[in-house]
Scaffold this active site. Structure first.
Site, PDB file in Angstrom:
ATOM      1  N   CYS A 153      20.306  58.244  21.975  1.00 14.29           N
ATOM      2  CA  CYS A 153      21.669  58.818  22.042  1.00 14.29           C
ATOM      3  C   CYS A 153      21.647  59.761  21.595  1.00 14.29           C
ATOM      4  O   CYS A 153      22.945  60.477  21.594  1.00 14.29           O
ATOM      5  CB  CYS A 153      22.901  57.470  21.800  1.00 14.29           C
ATOM      6  SG  CYS A 153      22.567  55.816  20.916  1.00 14.29           S
TER       7      CYS A 153
ATOM      8  N   ARG B 204      10.661  51.748  16.708  1.00 15.22           N
ATOM      9  CA  ARG B 204      11.787  50.540  15.722  1.00 15.22           C
ATOM     10  C   ARG B 204       9.579  50.458  14.782  1.00 15.22           C
ATOM     11  O   ARG B 204       9.013  49.364  15.117  1.00 15.22           O
ATOM     12  CB  ARG B 204      11.949  50.169  16.667  1.00 15.22           C
ATOM     13  CG  ARG B 204      12.908  50.585  16.596  1.00 15.22           C
ATOM     14  CD  ARG B 204      14.517  49.605  17.960  1.00 15.22           C
ATOM     15  NE  ARG B 204      15.414  51.156  18.584  1.00 15.22           N
ATOM     16  CZ  ARG B 204      16.096  50.452  19.330  1.00 15.22           C
ATOM     17  NH1 ARG B 204      16.185  48.894  19.464  1.00 15.22           N
ATOM     18  NH2 ARG B 204      16.903  51.217  19.643  1.00 15.22           N
TER      19      ARG B 204
ATOM     20  N   GLN C 218      12.605  52.564  27.053  1.00 14.20           N
ATOM     21  CA  GLN C 218      14.108  52.079  27.023  1.00 14.20           C
ATOM     22  C   GLN C 218      14.124  52.287  29.194  1.00 14.20           C
ATOM     23  O   GLN C 218      14.157  54.048  28.536  1.00 14.20           O
ATOM     24  CB  GLN C 218      14.980  52.708  26.619  1.00 14.20           C
ATOM     25  CG  GLN C 218      15.118  51.240  24.887  1.00 14.20           C
ATOM     26  CD  GLN C 218      16.500  51.745  24.258  1.00 14.20           C
ATOM     27  OE1 GLN C 218      16.418  52.498  24.357  1.00 14.20           O
ATOM     28  NE2 GLN C 218      17.036  50.850  23.579  1.00 14.20           N
TER      29      GLN C 218
ATOM     30  N   ASP D 166      17.077  53.376  29.676  1.00 14.42           N
ATOM     31  CA  ASP D 166      18.379  53.524  28.807  1.00 14.42           C
ATOM     32  C   ASP D 166      19.389  54.929  29.428  1.00 14.42           C
ATOM     33  O   ASP D 166      18.615  55.515  30.296  1.00 14.42           O
ATOM     34  CB  ASP D 166      17.794  54.274  28.119  1.00 14.42           C
ATOM     35  CG  ASP D 166      18.990  54.334  26.608  1.00 14.42           C
ATOM     36  OD1 ASP D 166      20.034  53.402  26.969  1.00 14.42           O
ATOM     37  OD2 ASP D 166      18.593  54.558  24.849  1.00 14.42           O
TER      38      ASP D 166
ATOM     39  N   HIS E 200      23.296  56.679  29.271  1.00 11.67           N
ATOM     40  CA  HIS E 200      25.110  56.876  28.385  1.00 11.67           C
ATOM     41  C   HIS E 200      25.627  57.404  29.180  1.00 11.67           C
ATOM     42  O   HIS E 200      25.943  58.676  29.772  1.00 11.67           O
ATOM     43  CB  HIS E 200      24.173  57.870  27.404  1.00 11.67           C
ATOM     44  CG  HIS E 200      23.549  57.250  26.444  1.00 11.67           C
ATOM     45  ND1 HIS E 200      22.231  57.912  26.370  1.00 11.67           N
ATOM     46  CD2 HIS E 200      24.024  56.334  25.611  1.00 11.67           C
ATOM     47  CE1 HIS E 200      22.046  56.515  24.937  1.00 11.67           C
ATOM     48  NE2 HIS E 200      22.697  55.572  24.767  1.00 11.67           N
TER      49      HIS E 200
ATOM     50  N   LYS F  36      29.980  44.681  22.889  1.00  8.31           N
ATOM     51  CA  LYS F  36      28.791  44.720  23.726  1.00  8.31           C
ATOM     52  C   LYS F  36      29.028  43.207  24.413  1.00  8.31           C
ATOM     53  O   LYS F  36      29.103  42.742  24.476  1.00  8.31           O
ATOM     54  CB  LYS F  36      27.775  45.109  22.771  1.00  8.31           C
ATOM     55  CG  LYS F  36      26.999  43.667  22.184  1.00  8.31           C
ATOM     56  CD  LYS F  36      25.691  44.418  21.084  1.00  8.31           C
ATOM     57  CE  LYS F  36      25.345  43.761  20.503  1.00  8.31           C
ATOM     58  NZ  LYS F  36      23.770  43.248  20.416  1.00  8.31           N
TER      59      LYS F  36
ATOM     60  N   HIS G 163      26.957  52.678  26.420  1.00  8.52           N
ATOM     61  CA  HIS G 163      25.597  51.836  26.399  1.00  8.52           C
ATOM     62  C   HIS G 163      24.897  51.264  27.119  1.00  8.52           C
ATOM     63  O   HIS G 163      25.093  50.379  26.966  1.00  8.52           O
ATOM     64  CB  HIS G 163      25.013  52.083  24.874  1.00  8.52           C
ATOM     65  CG  HIS G 163      25.552  53.305  23.808  1.00  8.52           C
ATOM     66  ND1 HIS G 163      24.402  54.150  22.810  1.00  8.52           N
ATOM     67  CD2 HIS G 163      26.256  53.452  23.232  1.00  8.52           C
ATOM     68  CE1 HIS G 163      25.334  54.822  22.345  1.00  8.52           C
ATOM     69  NE2 HIS G 163      26.815  54.060  22.633  1.00  8.52           N
TER      70      HIS G 163
END
Lengths: 595, 595
Positions: free
Chosen positions: B280, B309, B327, B329, B331, B415, B461
């Site tokens: 992000c 991570r 990911q 991913d 946004h 979320k 997200h």
């Protein structure tokens, strides 16, 4: 002050003296520093009481042409070092005095001088016979710049005047036009204008962020390369961007390559981890994770792996020199008997790419090791001899013109680099093919040969498209930002003549999008002409004009960026044409390509 | 020793006493440690002089059934703590003595005991009325394991006997069958057998290396997701894997999230750099690099970005818990008015994926903040109330069954998570959609609204497919390693009946490869039956059998992995069928799918 052996040297050198004489006419108190010839002409550094501005260029040029018309002979003379110092002191030339003292200290006993007309300069020559040998239209004052005496910012800042100078007017014109084109096409300039990538000091220098426009180009290129590689029998792998320190001791990159790697991450209770600066060790781990048979070879592992290299922040430049590098990488594991065919296939694949993109001026450099340098190269004379011989046979059999680069091999084997010339005239490596006989040893890689014995494979490292960053920088400059439809960030912009035809325009947009086209519909309130101008500014390859007639007849009018013609065609024809342009990767950004 | 409220608790607990009584019959000197009920039955830990082996299971089970037949009543009694210690000492039960003393120290004055037949155990109950209430075929001894007393490896190692126990024989059978299936489909086991990925301790724990087979699956999934996202109006970005430390202070991840990030790289003369643990902040930098207009919104930035991570090495597990995470991913930057539609579209996209892959048992968890916890959540009651209301409206309007997770929101907003159940019965989050009202403030992101005023966008997200690692782990187990043609590492294996038909087989291989199919030609000397068996073992979806008749008539005989039928068809029909299976992403790994 060393000059190249350029035949233009005496002309450019003489011109520097003419420039200085002319400047002294309008700034009699100016003190002279250095005034050498350079690749594009010459410059001279002055310490001025009253600054010069570009408005003075005309006056100076006029004075220079007058001096040229006077056919002043260049006359050499010599003085002893001591006399020279006194002479220059007497004339108040403090910079020349300083340099003369330095020369004397270095042991030079005689100092050369050249006189032309009323002007004298400490100088070793050579010069033309007289100023009249300078064609009066072969030069132009180019620019002013600040320059510290001896390049040291602790010293006084002087005024530098750059002069462009070539053999004649035509060469001067050709150079300035090329330079203008290069400036317009500079990937940093176009990258900003077309919003292709961002360099953010918040994220970090040399770490480009690819915007949607730039990412579209990246992915078009990547998809294409993946398809090509699939056809050439490659398989793909995906590996993490980090690894334990020991992997790089095994590969030999640590400690030798340490300065080019990012510093380690110290994981408490575990060990140091490094960001990968190359993909090969990870690929070797996949090859070596289980026994291999000769039946599996050649095994070609490809990955668009992003590697990280620490470059000094001062050396970073746009996309050409970065710290994050997305490489079009692959490693080929093969038997000795397969090496030549694999090298040839790699070579041909690389040339195919360059032909397709219409790169000319590509040079091949064959880099071998230097037997005298035991530190830079793996110490195995027999394997060096053997591998270099293989590569030589390949370039001979393919009849490749090449330059030999002795001592420029990788530490593990010989390599073939492809070099291209940027718009700015700089030569850059864009791809490399390397034969590696050392890594199989380092990683203890083996395969079972058809005789049941365990053997070491050979490894070819290859990256025909180099890195996304560098290759796309090249393409931006090469295409001047006008990408072919299959690569273009926006492949088509639909331009409705007015709002009445919006429903039809939206239908077309939907059809194109469902065919995975990158399409925009201009719904602004701008005039038609402004809409067209904006699409042209964005270098969008296809402008799709929709008027009443088009809406009524289910047609569109296509205006292409790279062609003069404008054509009306049925909607279906247009959609098919777009699909063909993408799937066949038609280079329709070249005006001569018939689509 | 806390137990769940499972209604099977008394049965399983009673069975543990029956087990101990039976073991004492064949090992009279055994000392008893703990023997609790567990989710699948019960266990009991023994200190044995002579070890037990699986060969003893039958004897013990027989003895247990005999005890059950005796309908021994369970009788509760109590002793004072002091009496209990003396009583247990007298019986030489050293482990029980130690635990009893501990209970006394904690202040318990009365200690419970249960007797059934000749067996007595210190125990708080509850139990059945008598052993005869245990159905004699509802249980089975499962396995032996070593276990340290109190779980401390400094203590003596005891022998643990696990017993499976359910309400009846059918439930027991269903459980063991499901467990067997789960073991066979375990993605770690199949990952090895089908060579999908490697976990290498040399590279580092939790850093999978994707082999060609696994990478084919990854890329098929990635290409599909990219196409879906293009249709849903997403654009793609590509960002580096590292950034300067300050970026994460701006985002708020540092210092709060520091323990989950890899340690920094300390760049001399610059600053610390971190591996990104999320995409992000990089995306926000792209959004914020120039002024934005409401006309550009919603802007949907998608990236298959690999994040890193730090997970404790002990918690890593196959692909389900890793340190490198690719990911799916994106946004979404949008106006307040657009939030609901964007959330709905994301929700529907996610469900579309799950329907396509035939996931059932998907649960939706709506996570809100805990107003009492000011440390874990951004302190902005108004925006929390407002954003949670929006999400609530979305789930209500879409009529989504969901579980509420109070206090489980992200620190920046509410979320919606999608949870699936693994083959092993564990519930895992596979995707998340989060509404973020905090980051636009942190990054000072704005757009110019249609009234000319500057406003903060909202950010969503979302990652419908979660990470490649976790999602592919799910798919491996869900499909049992038998992927549909469009995802399969090897999409077809050509099996020639003998060498005479090789030229035809090779021609077919060439045709499929030029259509970008992942195809193998079995050129081994194996018998036809062995060739088929091997292809089945590799779970290759399409076996293409080539005999003389096929070669003569330009046909092929197709045997599919997931179907019983075998069909002969023309070569062209087959190639078209393969192309359609790929381009239409047909889930032909389900036997009921007609292709």
């Amino acid at each position: 002050m060393e000059a190249t052996l350029d035949p233009l040297y005496p002309l450019r050198h003489s011109l520097a003296h003419v420039l200085a004489q002319a400047v002294l006419q309008i700034r009699p108190k100016a003190k002279l520093a250095f005034g050498p010839p350079i690749d594009t002409g010459c410059y001279y550094d002055f310490d001025l009481e009253t600054p010069l501005t570009p408005e003075d260029f005309k006056t100076i040029e006029k004075a220079m042409r007058k001096i040229i018309g006077q056919r002043q002979p260049f006359v050499a003379s010599k003085r002893s070092a001591a006399e020279a110092v006194e002479h220059l002191k007497g004339r108040g030339e403090q910079y020349k005095v300083e340099y003369c003292l330095e020369l004397a200290e270095r042991g030079e006993t005689e100092i050369g001088f050249y006189t032309n007309g009323p002007f004298e300069d400490m100088c070793a020559g050579p010069h033309l016979n007289h100023t009249g040998e300078i064609p009066p239209d072969c030069f132009a004052i180019d620019s002013l710049a600040g320059a510290y005496w001896r390049g040291d910012e602790k010293n006084k800042q002087l005024t530098r005047i750059y002069v462009l100078a070539f053999n004649n007017k035509d060469e001067l014109k050709a150079y300035t036009e090329k330079r203008e084109l290069a400036r317009e096409r500079d990937h940093r300039k176009l990258g900003k204008e077309l919003e292709l990538f961002i360099l953010s000091d918040v994220v970090g220098p040399g770490l480009p962020l690819w915007t949607p426009n730039g990412t579209a180009i990246r992915e078009a290129l990547e998809t294409f390369a993946k398809e090509q590689e699939a056809r050439y029998g490659y398989v793909r792998v995906a590996t993490p961007h980090i690894a334990k320190e020991n992997l790089y001791y095994t590969s030999g990159h640590l400690p030798y390559y340490k300065d080019s790697m990012f510093p380690p991450m110290e994981l408490k209770g575990e060990c140091n981890y490094y960001l990968k600066a190359m993909n090969c060790p990870h690929h070797h781990m996949i090859f070596g994770h289980r026994p291999r048979s000769y039946r599996e070879l050649p095994l070609r592992y490809a990955e668009y792996g992003t590697v990280y290299r620490y470059e000094d922040s001062g050396s970073l430049s746009g996309l050409l020199r970065v710290r994050s590098i997305a490489q079009n990488d692959a490693h080929i594991y093969c038997t000795l008997e397969q090496v030549k065919d694999e090298l040839k296939a790699t070579f041909n694949m690389t040339l195919d790419y360059y032909r397709m993109f219409r790169f000319d001026n590509i040079k091949v450099r064959f880099s071998t090791h230097d037997p005298a340098n035991k530190e830079k190269f793996v110490d195995n004379p027999e394997l060096w001899k053997f591998s270099e011989q293989i590569v030589k046979e390949v370039v001979d059999e393919l009849q490749v013109d090449h330059i030999l680069g002795v001592g420029e091999a990788a530490f593990y084997g010989p390599k073939l680099d492809f070099q291209a010339t940027t718009m700015l005239g700089r030569e850059e490596s864009i791809s490399t093919t390397q034969l590696d006989f050392a890594s199989p040893n380092n990683f203890d890689l083996t395969y079972i040969a058809d005789d049941g014995k365990s053997r070491r494979p050979y490894i070819i490292h290859r990256a025909p498209l180099g890195a996304h960053e560098r290759f796309i920088a090249f393409l931006i400059e090469h295409f001047g930002g006008a990408f072919p439809t299959w690569m273009a960030p926006i492949q088509a912009r639909i331009i409705p003549v007015n709002n009445d035809v919006l429903p039809y325009a939206q239908r077309l947009e939907g059809i194109l999008r469902s065919n995975l086209m990158r399409v925009e519909l201009d719904q602004s309130d701008n005039s038609f002409n402004k809409k067209i101008r904006e699409a042209v500014t964005r270098k969008i390859p296809n402008m799709v004009i929709i008027g009443h007639k088009e809406a009524e007849e289910s047609t569109i009018t296509l205006r292409r960026y790279c062609a003069k013609e404008q054509a009306t065609m049925s909607l279906d024809t247009f959609v098919e044409r777009m699909k063909r342009a993408v799937s066949n990767r038609i280079m329709d950004n070249f005006a001569d390509v018939d689509v």
